[in-house]
Design a protein around this motif. Structure first.
Motif, short mmCIF file in Angstrom:
data_model
loop_
_atom_site.label_atom_id
_atom_site.label_comp_id
_atom_site.label_asym_id
_atom_site.label_seq_id
_atom_site.Cartn_x
_atom_site.Cartn_y
_atom_site.Cartn_z
N ARG A 56 0.87 -1.18 0.02
CA ARG A 56 -0.02 0.06 -0.01
C ARG A 56 1.03 1.22 0.03
NH1 ARG A 56 -2.93 -2.86 3.90
NH2 ARG A 56 -2.11 -1.46 5.62
N MET A 57 1.73 1.06 0.73
CA MET A 57 2.84 2.29 0.57
C MET A 57 3.50 2.57 -0.53
SD MET A 57 4.93 1.78 4.25
CE MET A 57 6.15 3.04 3.89
N LEU A 58 3.46 1.66 -1.48
CA LEU A 58 4.02 1.71 -2.79
C LEU A 58 3.11 2.29 -3.60
CD1 LEU A 58 6.12 -1.68 -3.23
CD2 LEU A 58 6.91 0.88 -2.98
N GLY A 59 1.66 2.75 -3.36
CA GLY A 59 0.68 3.22 -4.31
C GLY A 59 -0.19 2.21 -4.70
N ILE A 60 -0.03 0.86 -4.47
CA ILE A 60 -0.99 -0.26 -5.03
C ILE A 60 -2.27 -0.27 -4.35
CG2 ILE A 60 -1.07 -2.89 -5.31
CD1 ILE A 60 1.96 -3.06 -5.26
N PRO A 61 -3.24 -0.23 -4.88
CA PRO A 61 -4.83 -0.26 -4.44
C PRO A 61 -5.20 -1.41 -3.39
CG PRO A 61 -4.84 -0.03 -7.03
CD PRO A 61 -3.38 -0.40 -6.50
N GLU A 62 -6.10 -0.98 -2.67
CA GLU A 62 -6.14 -1.74 -1.72
C GLU A 62 -6.18 -3.45 -1.68
OE1 GLU A 62 -7.02 -2.33 2.78
OE2 GLU A 62 -6.20 -0.71 1.68
N THR A 63 -7.33 -3.63 -2.85
CA THR A 63 -7.76 -5.06 -2.81
C THR A 63 -6.22 -6.05 -3.39
OG1 THR A 63 -9.86 -4.86 -3.10
CG2 THR A 63 -9.04 -6.91 -4.02
N PRO A 64 -5.40 -5.44 -4.55
CA PRO A 64 -4.21 -6.07 -4.88
C PRO A 64 -3.37 -6.08 -3.94
CG PRO A 64 -5.18 -4.63 -6.52
CD PRO A 64 -5.82 -4.20 -5.26
N LEU A 149 -11.43 -22.80 6.90
CA LEU A 149 -12.46 -21.76 7.23
C LEU A 149 -11.82 -20.29 7.80
CD1 LEU A 149 -15.81 -23.86 8.68
CD2 LEU A 149 -15.36 -22.86 6.45
N VAL A 150 -11.00 -20.46 8.76
CA VAL A 150 -10.57 -19.59 9.45
C VAL A 150 -9.36 -18.84 8.27
CG1 VAL A 150 -8.53 -18.89 10.82
CG2 VAL A 150 -10.17 -20.29 11.56
N VAL A 151 -8.65 -19.29 7.52
CA VAL A 151 -7.76 -18.70 6.62
C VAL A 151 -8.69 -18.11 5.47
CG1 VAL A 151 -6.17 -19.03 4.49
CG2 VAL A 151 -5.93 -20.33 6.79
N ILE A 152 -9.73 -18.69 4.93
CA ILE A 152 -10.87 -18.02 3.98
C ILE A 152 -11.40 -16.80 4.82
CG2 ILE A 152 -12.81 -18.38 2.73
CD1 ILE A 152 -12.03 -21.24 2.21
N GLY A 153 -11.82 -16.90 5.87
CA GLY A 153 -12.57 -15.94 6.57
C GLY A 153 -11.34 -14.77 6.97
N ALA A 154 -9.95 -15.16 7.14
CA ALA A 154 -9.13 -14.26 7.54
C ALA A 154 -9.03 -13.39 6.25
CB ALA A 154 -7.76 -14.91 7.98
N ILE A 155 -8.93 -13.74 5.08
CA ILE A 155 -8.64 -13.36 3.75
C ILE A 155 -10.07 -12.09 3.48
CG2 ILE A 155 -8.63 -13.54 1.29
CD1 ILE A 155 -7.09 -16.00 1.80
N TYR A 156 -11.14 -12.77 3.95
CA TYR A 156 -12.17 -11.65 3.61
C TYR A 156 -12.26 -10.57 4.56
CZ TYR A 156 -14.77 -15.00 0.41
OH TYR A 156 -15.31 -15.46 -0.94
N PHE A 157 -11.80 -10.78 5.71
CA PHE A 157 -11.54 -9.91 6.76
C PHE A 157 -10.59 -8.79 6.57
CE2 PHE A 157 -13.30 -12.64 10.50
CZ PHE A 157 -14.75 -12.19 10.34
N ALA A 158 -9.48 -9.21 5.98
CA ALA A 158 -8.46 -8.41 5.27
C ALA A 158 -8.84 -7.31 4.18
CB ALA A 158 -7.09 -9.26 5.17
N LEU A 159 -9.70 -8.03 3.28
CA LEU A 159 -10.13 -7.22 2.19
C LEU A 159 -10.80 -6.52 2.36
CD1 LEU A 159 -10.50 -10.50 -0.39
CD2 LEU A 159 -8.85 -8.58 -0.66
N GLN A 160 -11.81 -6.74 3.49
CA GLN A 160 -12.90 -5.46 3.47
C GLN A 160 -13.25 -5.24 4.94
OE1 GLN A 160 -16.28 -7.28 1.12
NE2 GLN A 160 -16.13 -4.97 -0.02
#
Length: 349
Positions: A56-64, A149-160
Motif C-alpha cells: 500500500r505504501m508503494l501506491g498499490i490499490p487496497e485489494t491487490p 474456514l479460518v484462513v478464508i475468513g481471514a482473507i475476507y476480513f483483510a479485504l474489507q
C-alpha cells in the motif's frame, strides 16, 4: 395519556433489550467454539493487513495490496520450509523419539528422591498430556476444515475490514457510532502491534535458544529453538512450557548437559524479560501481567488449548475496548490507550 404511553413504550423497549442481552449471553456458551474461530480469523487478517502495508505504501490499490500480502506470507512460509523443512522435520522426529525415554528417566529419578514420591504421584502424566495436545491439533475432529474456514475468513476480513466495522457500529445507538468505530480501530492497531511484537520476540528467543543449545551440543537444537519460540506466544507460562522438552532431553544426557541447557534457557528468558519485552512494549502494547494471567486461567479452563493460545490477544482487544469505551468515554479518565503513543496530557494510567 400520551405520557403514559411513552412510559410504557420505554419500559417495553428496555425489557426487550434486557431479554436480547440475556439471549446473547446464553448463546455465548454453545457458540464459544465458533467465536474463537472467528477471532482466530481476525488474528490472521491482522497479519495479512500488516504484510500488505508495504504494498500500500508503494501506491498499490487496497485489494491487490492485500492479495499480494497473502502471497507474500505464503511465499515466506514456503521459503522457510524449503530452506529448513527437511532438517527441522528430522529434528522434530528425533525429539519425538527421544522424549518418552527422557520423561521416564526424569520420573525414575524423581521417585528415588525422598520428597519425590508424592510429587511424582501427584504430577501430570506428561506423555498423555502431550498426546491430548497433538490429538486436539491434528486429530480427525474437523481441524483441517476449521483451518480452511479460518484462513478464508481471514482473507475476507483483510479485504474489507471497514464493512465489518460498520456492521458492528450499527449494533449501537447512532450517536455512539463514531466512538465505537474509534474503539474498534484502536483495538485493531493494538492487536497488530501486539502480534508483530510477539513475532519479533518469538524469533529472537527461539534463535538464541537454538544457537545456545548447538554450542552446548544438545541434539535437535533447531527443533528445540522452534518449540520455545512458538511457546513464547503464550505469555508468562509459555517460556516455561517451551523449555520442558529441552530440559528433559538434557537431563537424560547427564548433569553437565542439564546445567548447560538450563543456563541457555535462563539467559534467553532473561534477555526476553529484561530487554526484548520492555523494548517491544514501549512500541506496542503493555498489558498488566495479572490481567494476562487471569485471562490464561479463565480461557484455558473454559476452552482448553485453543483458549490458552488466544487468551493474550483477546485480552489485548478487550483491554483496549474497555479503556476506550468505558474508562475514557463513559467515566472521563484520561488514560492511555494500548498501542497509541503517550500524549503530553496522558496521565499514564
Amino acid at each position: 395519556m400520551d405520557v403514559q404511553g411513552n412510559t410504557e413504550g420505554a419500559v417495553v423497549r428496555k425489557t426487550l433489550i434486557v431479554l436480547l442481552l440475556v439471549g446473547l449471553a446464553l448463546l455465548l456458551v454453545p457458540l464459544s467454539g465458533t467465536l474463537l474461530l472467528i477471532f482466530s480469523a481476525i488474528l490472521i487478517a491482522v497479519l495479512i493487513r500488516s504484510a500488505a502495508a508495504p504494498f500500500r505504501m508503494l501506491g498499490i490499490p487496497e485489494t491487490p495490496a492485500v492479495l499480494l500480502g497473502v502471497l507474500a506470507i505464503f511465499a515466506i512460509l514456503y521459503l522457510v520450509g524449503w530452506l529448513f523443512g527437511a532438517q527441522l522435520g528430522q529434528e522434530f522426529s528425533n525429539v519425538a523419539a527421544q522424549l518418552p525415554s527422557a520423561i521416564d528417566s526424569a520420573r525414575d529419578w524423581l521417585r528415588q528422591q525422598p520428597w519425590g514420591q508424592s510429587l511424582s504421584l501427584a504430577s501430570l502424566d506428561l506423555q498423555s498430556y502431550f498426546g491430548r495436545a497433538v490429538s486436539f491439533a491434528f486429530g480427525a475432529v474437523g481441524a483441517i476444515t476449521n483451518l480452511v474456514l479460518v484462513v478464508i475468513g481471514a482473507i475476507y476480513f483483510a479485504l474489507q475490514p471497514g464493512l465489518y466495522v460498520r456492521g458492528a457500529e450499527r449494533l449501537f445507538p447512532k450517536e455512539q457510532g463514531p466512538r465505537v468505530v474509534d474503539a474498534l480501530n484502536a483495538s485493531g492497531v493494538a492487536l497488530q502491534k501486539y502480534l508483530l511484537g510477539q513475532l519479533f520476540t518469538m524469533t529472537v528467543v527461539g534463535s538464541l535458544v537454538a544457537i545456545g543449545l548447538t554450542f552446548v551440543g544438545l541434539p535437535s537444537a533447531g527443533a528445540l529453538g522452534v518449540i520455545v519460540g512458538v511457546a513464547n506466544f503464550i505469555p508468562l507460562v509459555g517460556p516455561v512450557i517451551g523449555a520442558i522438552p529441552g530440559i528433559l532431553l538434557a537431563f537424560a544426557q547427564g548433569p553437565d548437559a542439564l546445567i548447560a541447557a538450563s543456563l541457555v534457557y535462563l539467559v534467553a528468558q532473561q534477555a526476553e524479560g529484561n530487554v526484548l519485552t520492555p523494548l517491544v512494549q514501549r512500541w506496542a502494547v503493555s498489558i498488566p501481567p495479572a490481567l494476562l494471567l487471569f485471562a490464561l486461567g479463565a480461557l484455558g479452563s473454559l476452552f482448553g488449548i485453543l483458549g490458552i493460545l488466544l487468551a493474550a490477544p483477546l485480552a489485548v482487544v478487550l483491554y483496549t475496548l474497555v479503556t476506550m469505551l468505558w474508562s475514557r468515554n463513559a467515566l472521563g479518565y484520561d488514560v492511555r490507550v494500548p498501542g497509541r503513543r503517550r500524549s503530553r496530557g496522558d496521565d499514564g494510567g
